[in-house]
Structure formats: structure tokens, C-alpha cells
Write an enzyme that holds these catalytic residues in place. Structure first.
Site, PDB file in Angstrom:
ATOM      1  N   THR A 225       0.873  -1.166   0.000  1.00 22.62           N
ATOM      2  CA  THR A 225       0.000   0.000   0.000  1.00 22.62           C
ATOM      3  C   THR A 225       0.914   1.219   0.000  1.00 22.62           C
ATOM      4  O   THR A 225       2.122   1.101   0.215  1.00 22.62           O
ATOM      5  CB  THR A 225      -0.905   0.058   1.241  1.00 22.62           C
ATOM      6  OG1 THR A 225      -0.093  -0.154   2.395  1.00 22.62           O
ATOM      7  CG2 THR A 225      -1.988  -0.995   1.186  1.00 22.62           C
ATOM      8  N   LYS A 228       0.840   3.723   4.387  1.00 23.60           N
ATOM      9  CA  LYS A 228       1.258   3.376   5.763  1.00 23.60           C
ATOM     10  C   LYS A 228       2.605   4.046   6.022  1.00 23.60           C
ATOM     11  O   LYS A 228       2.660   5.269   6.077  1.00 23.60           O
ATOM     12  CB  LYS A 228       1.294   1.857   5.915  1.00 23.60           C
ATOM     13  CG  LYS A 228      -0.076   1.209   5.695  1.00 23.60           C
ATOM     14  CD  LYS A 228      -0.031  -0.288   5.972  1.00 23.60           C
ATOM     15  CE  LYS A 228      -1.403  -0.920   5.899  1.00 23.60           C
ATOM     16  NZ  LYS A 228      -1.769  -1.397   4.555  1.00 23.60           N
ATOM     17  N   ARG A 234      -4.023   6.920   0.256  1.00 23.46           N
ATOM     18  CA  ARG A 234      -4.491   5.527   0.327  1.00 23.46           C
ATOM     19  C   ARG A 234      -4.428   4.933  -1.074  1.00 23.46           C
ATOM     20  O   ARG A 234      -4.943   5.507  -2.027  1.00 23.46           O
ATOM     21  CB  ARG A 234      -5.933   5.462   0.827  1.00 23.46           C
ATOM     22  CG  ARG A 234      -6.166   6.172   2.137  1.00 23.46           C
ATOM     23  CD  ARG A 234      -7.498   5.801   2.722  1.00 23.46           C
ATOM     24  NE  ARG A 234      -7.429   4.452   3.235  1.00 23.46           N
ATOM     25  CZ  ARG A 234      -6.865   4.132   4.401  1.00 23.46           C
ATOM     26  NH1 ARG A 234      -6.334   5.065   5.159  1.00 23.46           N
ATOM     27  NH2 ARG A 234      -6.840   2.889   4.798  1.00 23.46           N
TER      28      ARG A 234
HETATM   29  N1  DSN Z   1      -5.991  -2.738   7.523  1.00 23.09           N
HETATM   30  C1  DSN Z   1      -4.556  -2.689   7.379  1.00 23.09           C
HETATM   31  C2  DSN Z   1      -3.844  -2.747   8.659  1.00 23.09           C
HETATM   32  O1  DSN Z   1      -4.299  -2.063   9.562  1.00 23.09           O
HETATM   33  O2  DSN Z   1      -2.824  -3.393   8.806  1.00 23.09           O
HETATM   34  C3  DSN Z   1      -4.056  -3.701   6.448  1.00 23.09           C
HETATM   35  O3  DSN Z   1      -4.705  -3.582   5.230  1.00 23.09           O
END
Ligand code: DSN
Length: 417
Positions: A225, A228, A234
Site C-alpha cells: 500500500t 502506511k 491511500r
Molecule cells: N488494515 C490494514 C492494517 O491495519 O494493517 C491492512 O490492510
């Protein structure tokens, strides 16, 4: 949010968005998969590219008027390749799960076997959970961690792979606080003739900054992704090693699982990738890892059980079950005092995912906000105070006051002009 017309045209919605701005600023954001994007990323995200349909790829679109979309997507691709040192990149996946879906569709037929980490041991929904497409349409063999030290048992992974002959192996996680050995996974994949896919969604930023061994060169395909540790909008990203793989993956992303790409998101990805290529980002990621370690040490110093006895990356998995608490109760109590985290299953958890025995905590967002080691030690101590005195309203009040003091001392100025 970027202030503009909305306040005048739709005060109701504007008010809701301002409330969210205020929540993010007044609370301590510790969800390991969240971060705060820069003003530049936010600006690119709100660009007029949201109006543009651009099905296809740069130079090969199904619609006209794509010159600028082509330039933006090419820039994002080139930056992605440079960041990871990979040969090929597809920047169109709308999310990590969709990136993973495209890879599965490229290498598997319905009913084929693949291996992934068990969700309850730190894996991800899209790595074969029964509740997800990945578990419904494929035959999934899950691997997990050892009971003694909560680390992946690579001998066990090899044994299972030899027994079940998966066509694809996923090396990746959403709640594993330790270094993942991609070279070892590649040896296992080669042993059984499987494609190795690394899902580095959580640790992408660490890899870019050299804080975690890279999957590139070991995995045939890497997915991630972009929101993060990478601190972008996103979205998803796929990196691959050969022209042949790139070609099939491109066709599985579009038209395989998606229609038109979100061009404004791709612009914001380009902005974030540009930031991730700077020395400042490298030093940010170093601090993210240091801060997670100091947080884990503080918890253990207070006698709390940290899964696997610490962390090598940006996340800490706290076993609150050993204190006779559930993850559900602990995360809700934290929320009440302004600390945002999520309940999380721990390996061999006796509770279901809605309850759990763990809380997952991450350092990326607060490090972006400017928190250093001292602030992480203070925050971890506040969490311990709260969890040790769940029924004491006085302690709750004092923890809440501590949270307010910390959040006020670190205004989210990086957002503003
Ligand atoms: N929902 C994410 C997480 O919090 O790790 C992963 O997609």
C-alpha cells in the site's frame, strides 16, 4: 483539510470534516497502518485529475485528453522504481487488497493452492482468510509463528510447502513485529517451484529507507500500500522483476480487476514517492524504528508482555490478555482518553477477532508529528497507567490530561502553509 469553498457551499459536510481534523490533532494516533500525509500530498490528491478517465496505461489509453495524466503516471512509475530499485512498477491499484488480487489472478487459477501467513498469526485478510476472496476462490495453506518465540518457523514453512506444492507463496503481514527473511522465503519458493510474492504494505517505508532488508531481488513480485509507512495517499502499488511479469500484471490490474485509475491518487502517490526519495524521509524512518523499540522497551520495563519480546520494525503487539484484559476493552479504554489504536489478535489467541487479547501500536504517525523517544516513553507509560487501573476514574482523568499535554505540544503544523 484544505480550506476553500466547502465551508460556504456545504457547511454540514464541512463541519464533519473539520471534526475529523480536530480528532486527528487532539488524539494520539497509534494505529500502525496509519500516517499523516504532507500538505503537498494532500494538494495533489485534491487536484482536478479526479475528473479524468484514463483507462489503459501511459501512451496506450482508451480515452483522449490523457497527455497530462500520462506525464503524472509516468513520473509516479519512475519514482516508484527508483525508490525500491525495481525494474517495473504499476501504480494503479486502488488498494493493497486489489494489488494482491491482481497478482493472484496473474499466477493462479480458481482452486489452485497458495500459501500465506495465518491472519491470526499476523497475516492479512487478503492472504487467504476465509472471509476474503483470497480464501474463497483458492486453496489456502497457512503458515504461522512458533509458540515459544512468536517468530516464523522457516523449516515449518518449507515442510508445508513441500507437502502441499503451492503455486504461489505470500511473504507478508499486517501484525508481525519482526524482520521477515525474504531470502529464506525465496529459497523455499524455488524449492517447490512457486512464485514468491512479498506484501510489504507495512514495511515499505522501512525498505525504501534501508531499515528492513528489501524484498526486491528475492520476491518475483512485491505489493504494497502507499499510505502506511510510505506516507502517501491511500492506494496500492505492484513492483515486478521482468518485462513478462510486468505485462501480465498490468493486464490483471486493468482490465482484470479495475476500470479507470484514480489519477488524482496517482498524482498524490508521485508526490509522496518524491518525498520518500529525500534524506529527510530516510531519517524519519530511522526515528520510526527507534521510537517503536523504545515503546516496546517501556512496556516490558513495566512488566507488560510484548509479543515476540520486542520489535524490529514500526509496530508493537501488546499482549493484554496476560493482564486479564481483552484487546477490545483495552483499545476502547485507550480511545476514551484520546489514544487511538486497534485491538488485534495475537498468535494462539483464545478470543475471536472481535474481542482479541492484543493491542497493536505503531510509531509512524506520531513520529511524523514530531514525537521523539521521550514522548514515546511518556505515551507508553500513560498506556500502562491506564491498563493497570482500568476501573479508576482518577487515573483515566490524569492519563487524559497527559494525552492533551502531549498533543498540544505537537500541533500538526506540517499540514498547513
Ligand atoms: N488494515 C490494514 C492494517 O491495519 O494493517 C491492512 O490492510
Amino acid at each position: 483539510m484544505i480550506d476553500g469553498f466547502l465551508k460556504k457551499t456545504d457547511p454540514e459536510l464541512h463541519g464533519m470534516l473539520v471534526n475529523e481534523d480536530e480528532r486527528q490533532e487532539s488524539n494520539l494516533e497509534m494505529i500502525a497502518s496509519e500516517n499523516f500525509v504532507s500538505r503537498s500530498v494532500l494538494e495533489a490528491y485534491t487536484s482536478t485529475l479526479t475528473n479524468k478517465y484514463a483507462e489503459g496505461y501511459p501512451g496506450r489509453r482508451y480515452y483522449n485528453g490523457c497527455d497530462h495524466a500520462d506525464a503524472v503516471e509516468t513520473l509516479a512509475i519512475e519514482r516508484a522504481k527508483k525508490m525500491f530499485g525495481s525494474g517495473f512498477a504499476n501504480v494503479q491499484p486502488h488498494s493493497g487488497a486489489q494489488a494482491n488480487m491482481a497478482v493472484f489472478l496473474a499466477f493462479l487459477q480458481p482452486g489452485d493452492t497458495f500459501m500465506g501467513m495465518d491472519l491470526s498469526h499476523g497475516g492479512h485478510l487478503s492472504h487467504g482468510s476465509k472471509a476474503n476472496f483470497s480464501g474463497k476462490y483458492f486453496n489456502v495453506v497457512s503458515y504461522g509463528v512458533r509458540k515459544e518465540d512468536a517468530r516464523i518457523d522457516y523449516d515449518e514453512v518449507l515442510k508445508k510447502a513441500r507437502e502441499t506444492k503451492p503455486k504461489l507463496i505470500v511473504a507478508g503481514f499486517s501484525a508481525y513485529p519482526r524482520t521477515m527473511d525474504f531470502a529464506k522465503f525465496r529459497e523455499i519458493a524455488d524449492d517447490v517451484g512457486a512464485v514468491l510474492m512479498a506484501d510489504v504494505a507495512h514495511i515499505a517505508g522501512l525498505i525504501v529507507a534501508g531499515e528492513h532488508p528489501t524484498s526486491i531481488g528475492n520476491a518475483h513480485i512485491t505489493t504494497t500500500t502507499t499510505h502506511k509507512t510510505l506516507r502517501g495517499p491511500r492506494g496500492g502499488l505492484i513492483l515486478s522483476d521482468t518485462e513478462e511479469h510486468n505485462k501480465i500484471l498490468n493486464s490483471r490490474v486493468f482490465p482484470g480487476v479495475q476500470g479507470g485509475p484514480l489519477m488524482h491518487v496517482i498524482a498524490a502517490k508521485a508526490a509522496a514517492f518524491g518525498e520518500a526519495l529525500t534524506p529527510e524521509y530516510k531519517s524519519y524512518m530511522k526515528r520510526v524504528v527507534e521510537n517503536a523499540k523504545v515503546m516496546a522497551d517501556t512496556f516490558m520495563g513495566r512488566g507488560f508482555d510484548v509479543v515476540s519480546g520486542g520489535t524490529d520494525n514500526h509496530l508493537v503487539l501488546l499482549n493484554v490478555g496476560s493482564r486479564d484484559l481483552t484487546g477490545h476493552a483495552a483499545a476502547n479504554a485507550m480511545d476514551e482518553v484520546g489514544i487511538t489504536a486497534n485491538k488485534n489478535g495475537i498468535p494462539f489467541d483464545p478470543h475471536p477477532p472481535t474481542i482479541t487479547s492484543g493491542v497493536r501500536l505503531g510509531s509512524p504517525a506520531l513520529t511524523t508529528r514530531g514525537f521523539g523517544k521521550d514522548e514515546f516513553i511518556r505515551t507508553a507509560n500513560l498506556i500502562c497507567d491506564l491498563l493497570e487501573n482500568m476501573e479508576d476514574p482518577g487515573v483515566r482523568q490524569s492519563v487524559k490530561a497527559g494525552v492533551k499535554e502531549l498533543s498540544s505540544a505537537f500541533p500538526m503544523t506540517h499540514f498547513r502553509l
